[in-house]
Design an enzyme around this catalytic site. Sequence first.
Site, PDB file in Angstrom:
ATOM      1  N   CYS A   4       0.845  -1.207   0.000  1.00  0.00           N
ATOM      2  CA  CYS A   4       0.000   0.000   0.000  1.00  0.00           C
ATOM      3  C   CYS A   4       0.874   1.249   0.000  1.00  0.00           C
ATOM      4  CB  CYS A   4      -0.922  -0.005   1.219  1.00  0.00           C
ATOM      5  SG  CYS A   4      -1.775   1.566   1.467  1.00  0.00           S
ATOM      6  N   HIS A  46      -4.286   0.633   8.363  1.00  0.00           N
ATOM      7  CA  HIS A  46      -4.707   0.450   6.972  1.00  0.00           C
ATOM      8  C   HIS A  46      -6.195   0.129   6.915  1.00  0.00           C
ATOM      9  CE1 HIS A  46      -4.526  -0.376   2.711  1.00  0.00           C
ATOM     10  NE2 HIS A  46      -5.397  -1.336   2.970  1.00  0.00           N
ATOM     11  N   ASN A  86     -12.873  10.165  -1.507  1.00  0.00           N
ATOM     12  CA  ASN A  86     -13.359   9.369  -2.630  1.00  0.00           C
ATOM     13  C   ASN A  86     -13.404   7.908  -2.196  1.00  0.00           C
ATOM     14  OD1 ASN A  86     -13.487  11.586  -4.418  1.00  0.00           O
ATOM     15  ND2 ASN A  86     -11.277  11.478  -4.717  1.00  0.00           N
ATOM     16  N   HIS A  99      -8.479   8.046   2.923  1.00  0.00           N
ATOM     17  CA  HIS A  99      -7.854   9.362   3.071  1.00  0.00           C
ATOM     18  C   HIS A  99      -8.900  10.445   2.859  1.00  0.00           C
ATOM     19  CE1 HIS A  99      -7.383   7.983  -1.093  1.00  0.00           C
ATOM     20  NE2 HIS A  99      -7.505   9.240  -1.482  1.00  0.00           N
ATOM     21  N   HIS A 101      -9.134  14.375   1.607  1.00  0.00           N
ATOM     22  CA  HIS A 101      -8.476  15.514   0.959  1.00  0.00           C
ATOM     23  C   HIS A 101      -8.942  16.777   1.686  1.00  0.00           C
ATOM     24  CE1 HIS A 101      -7.504  13.324  -2.939  1.00  0.00           C
ATOM     25  NE2 HIS A 101      -8.478  12.555  -2.475  1.00  0.00           N
TER      26      HIS A 101
END
Length: 113
Positions: A4, A46, A86, A99, A101
């Site tokens: 990853c 993760h 997303n 994640h 943004h």
Amino acid sequence: MSDCLFCKIIAGEIPSAKVYEDDLVYAFRDINPMAPTHVLVVPRQHLASLDAADEASDETLAALLRACRKIAAQEGLSNGYRVVSNCGPDACQSVKHLHFHVLGGAQLSERMS
Ligand code: AMP
């Protein structure tokens, strides 16, 4: 996860421009910024996407949002900012590690799509 990209960034195996870190969260500048400030806020754990939120503790999920707010303040985004995650192919998620943004530093488009 060994293959990853963001796990490798968190581990320091791939360089990044660190903006913020705490016990649960790491944040760094996006390599292809879409706004004057464009920071990625990721959990150290993760998690493939927001779809895996049930695998995370409430503490981790809260830490991610608190980090977004702290980073916006740290970056001087007093006139506003946008937080986007997303999730999956329809949203064009390209890195399979959850994640957020954080975007700001200019007037952003009204359009979200
Ligand atoms: P997404 O398309 O929502 O999965 O976002 C992934 C983001 O990761 C994109 O905005 C990329 O520009 C960014 N990105 C990819 N590789 C790196 C990297 N090595 N360092 C910083 N940002 C990256």
